[in-house]
Design a protein around this motif. Structure first.
Motif, mmCIF file in Angstrom:
data_model
loop_
_atom_site.group_PDB
_atom_site.id
_atom_site.type_symbol
_atom_site.label_atom_id
_atom_site.label_comp_id
_atom_site.label_asym_id
_atom_site.label_seq_id
_atom_site.Cartn_x
_atom_site.Cartn_y
_atom_site.Cartn_z
ATOM 1 N N LYS A 317 46.290 51.781 27.500
ATOM 2 C CA LYS A 317 44.920 52.125 27.916
ATOM 3 C C LYS A 317 44.039 50.916 28.211
ATOM 4 C CE LYS A 317 45.036 56.498 25.402
ATOM 5 N NZ LYS A 317 44.406 57.364 24.378
ATOM 6 N N ASN A 318 44.634 49.891 28.856
ATOM 7 C CA ASN A 318 43.852 48.783 29.390
ATOM 8 C C ASN A 318 43.686 48.991 30.894
ATOM 9 O OD1 ASN A 318 43.603 46.674 27.068
ATOM 10 N ND2 ASN A 318 45.747 47.301 27.021
ATOM 11 N N SER A 319 42.685 48.359 31.478
ATOM 12 C CA SER A 319 42.471 48.493 32.921
ATOM 13 C C SER A 319 43.573 47.773 33.684
ATOM 14 C CB SER A 319 41.106 47.893 33.299
ATOM 15 O OG SER A 319 41.100 46.489 33.084
ATOM 16 N N TRP A 320 43.729 48.115 34.966
ATOM 17 C CA TRP A 320 44.740 47.453 35.784
ATOM 18 C C TRP A 320 44.462 45.955 35.885
ATOM 19 C CZ3 TRP A 320 49.398 48.688 36.765
ATOM 20 C CH2 TRP A 320 49.780 50.027 36.939
ATOM 21 N N ARG A 321 43.180 45.590 35.990
ATOM 22 C CA ARG A 321 42.815 44.177 36.094
ATOM 23 C C ARG A 321 43.252 43.418 34.846
ATOM 24 N NH1 ARG A 321 39.115 40.853 34.164
ATOM 25 N NH2 ARG A 321 38.337 39.126 35.440
ATOM 26 N N ARG A 378 44.516 35.785 42.350
ATOM 27 C CA ARG A 378 44.170 36.098 43.742
ATOM 28 C C ARG A 378 44.532 37.533 44.090
ATOM 29 N NH1 ARG A 378 45.791 30.664 47.283
ATOM 30 N NH2 ARG A 378 44.219 29.277 46.310
ATOM 31 N N LEU A 379 45.646 38.014 43.545
ATOM 32 C CA LEU A 379 46.028 39.413 43.740
ATOM 33 C C LEU A 379 45.007 40.345 43.113
ATOM 34 C CD1 LEU A 379 48.045 41.633 44.553
ATOM 35 C CD2 LEU A 379 49.233 41.238 42.375
ATOM 36 N N ILE A 380 44.554 40.007 41.905
ATOM 37 C CA ILE A 380 43.536 40.815 41.227
ATOM 38 C C ILE A 380 42.247 40.845 42.033
ATOM 39 C CG2 ILE A 380 42.051 40.931 39.176
ATOM 40 C CD1 ILE A 380 44.390 39.751 37.571
ATOM 41 N N PHE A 381 41.861 39.679 42.588
ATOM 42 C CA PHE A 381 40.636 39.605 43.384
ATOM 43 C C PHE A 381 40.736 40.499 44.620
ATOM 44 C CE2 PHE A 381 38.131 37.625 46.798
ATOM 45 C CZ PHE A 381 36.872 37.642 46.203
ATOM 46 N N ARG A 382 41.903 40.485 45.271
ATOM 47 C CA ARG A 382 42.082 41.330 46.459
ATOM 48 C C ARG A 382 42.065 42.811 46.105
ATOM 49 N NH1 ARG A 382 46.615 38.436 50.392
ATOM 50 N NH2 ARG A 382 45.413 36.520 50.776
ATOM 51 N N LEU A 383 42.688 43.155 44.984
ATOM 52 C CA LEU A 383 42.679 44.559 44.548
ATOM 53 C C LEU A 383 41.266 45.012 44.231
ATOM 54 C CD1 LEU A 383 45.826 44.692 42.233
ATOM 55 C CD2 LEU A 383 45.565 45.718 44.485
ATOM 56 N N LYS A 384 40.474 44.117 43.632
ATOM 57 C CA LYS A 384 39.100 44.457 43.284
ATOM 58 C C LYS A 384 38.279 44.707 44.540
ATOM 59 C CE LYS A 384 35.203 42.764 40.559
ATOM 60 N NZ LYS A 384 34.680 41.639 39.756
#
Length: 384
Positions: A317-321, A378-384
């Motif tokens: 139950k943690n966020s995807w980020r 960088r992947l997290i930033f793009r997903l956001k």
């Protein structure tokens, strides 16, 4: 005539300083400088350091002091309430690592001992590296930081049954006394912690006087840290676990929290020796001859560990980020994997090629952690 020790320290300090200044400009973590210094000062390059075993022992002191400092910053109440999450993540990670290595090993024709050892090795992350990142970004007391610290602590505890399993696979007898000591030590450490925190069994006298005396602070901190580490090691548990427990005791009492900060310079100094030992153990000629294999395996390990930990963090139950970031943080292979591999080599469970390739991969995943984290961020930033 200058002594060899003096010359070695002078050259070591200069090389580390130059590498740190370079990495500071590149905004990279300093542990890379320590590993690179170990490679440069080792017998295969400048041949300045001739006793890597001594450096390794000094590095173990750094691990103990680091775990003490981390324990002093942990919110024990939060960790206790969410204890099942780190335990679940750590255990399932070992199981999934074994499944992955079983399929890889079956295809490659590995023996079962190599499969089990490889699964153990890749399932342990580096407490030294991860704690540095969490402390540097100020996330060590966040929800993500607490769960990640808990996972690292569970991994350190799981090293003990892993060692027992290696002894069993080698045919070496594990005495009933040794098993009883390990179990009794674990129970006693937990009971002592519970009693010290809930019933105030542990108090330092003359705290107001000590708070104004820096030298006393340092040696009281050393006494508490290394005594608990020694007791934990005597029972057959990890010395790092004992140091972590002593740090929790200190951090729980607001009047003695200065102890953790008093040992920061020693933690930095001795942690540098740990990473130096990592660089010293790397066989440069072997690495160059097998660089393609080492790099391929290293990135495969980073990807597999990231994937496994991301899924496990998301399932708890943690966020995807947060899950992606935690997966990247825990992707490298840790310092206790060195201990497992060295032990396996001494028990003749692995051949020299497997031993050398594993050491090269462990070192490479540590060195590549910064790059891998940058890619994931960088992947997290793009997903956001």
């Amino acid at each position: 005539m200058l002594s060899q020790l003096f010359s070695g320290i002078a050259v070591l300090s200069l090389i580390v300083l130059l590498l740190i200044l370079l990495l500071r400009r590149l905004k990279q973590p300093y542990f890379i400088a320590y590993i690179a210094a170990g490679v440069l000062l080792g017998p295969q390059v400048f041949n300045i350091i001739h006793k890597p075993d001594v450096i390794s022992e000094l590095g173990e002191i750094g691990i103990i002091i680091m775990m003490f400092s981390i324990g002093s910053e942990i919110d024990l109440q939060y960790l206790t309430r969410n204890f099942y999450k780190p335990l679940l993540i750590s255990v399932v990670q070992v199981v999934l690592s074994f499944i992955c290595m079983y399929f890889v090993g079956s295809y490659a024709g590995w023996e079962i001992t190599t499969i089990v050892l490889t699964a153990f090795t890749i399932s342990i992350s580096s407490s030294a590296i991860v704690f540095q990142y969490l402390a540097r970004t100020g996330q060590i007391k966040s929800q993500l930081g607490m769960i990640t610290c808990g996972v690292l602590l569970m991994q350190d505890i799981l090293v003990i049954p892993m060692m027992l399993a290696l002894n069993f696979m080698s045919g070496a007898a594990v005495s009933a006394v040794q098993l009883i000591k390990v179990c009794a030590g674990g129970v006693l450490m937990i009971l002592f912690l519970k009693g010290a925190l809930t019933k105030k069994l542990f108090k330092i006298p003359m705290r107001k006087e000590i708070a104004a005396d820096h030298e006393l602070q340092v040696f009281i901190g050393f006494s508490i840290c290394f005594t608990m580490a020694w007791i934990s090691g005597w029972f057959g548990l990890s010395t790092a676990f004992g140091a972590f427990a002593s740090g929790i005791l200190i951090g729980h009492d607001k009047a003695t929290r200065w102890l953790g900060s008093s040992l920061i310079p020693f933690r930095v100094f001795f942690m540098a020796f740990f990473f130096l030992a990592v660089g010293l153990q790397l066989d440069i000629n072997f690495f160059i001859q097998n660089k393609g294999t080492v790099i391929l395996i290293s990135f495969s390990v980073l990807f597999i560990n990231s994937l496994i930990n991301t899924i496990l963090f998301k399932l708890t139950k943690n966020s995807w980020r947060d899950s992606l970031y935690a997966g990247a943080l825990l992707s490298q292979i840790g310092e206790f994997s060195f201990i497992l591999m060295t032990m396996a080599a001494s028990l003749k469970l692995v051949e020299n090629y497997t031993y050398q390739i594993t050491l090269a991969v462990i070192t490479s995943t540590m060195m590549l952690t910064a790059i891998w984290l940058m890619i994931i961020q960088r992947l997290i930033f793009r997903l956001k």
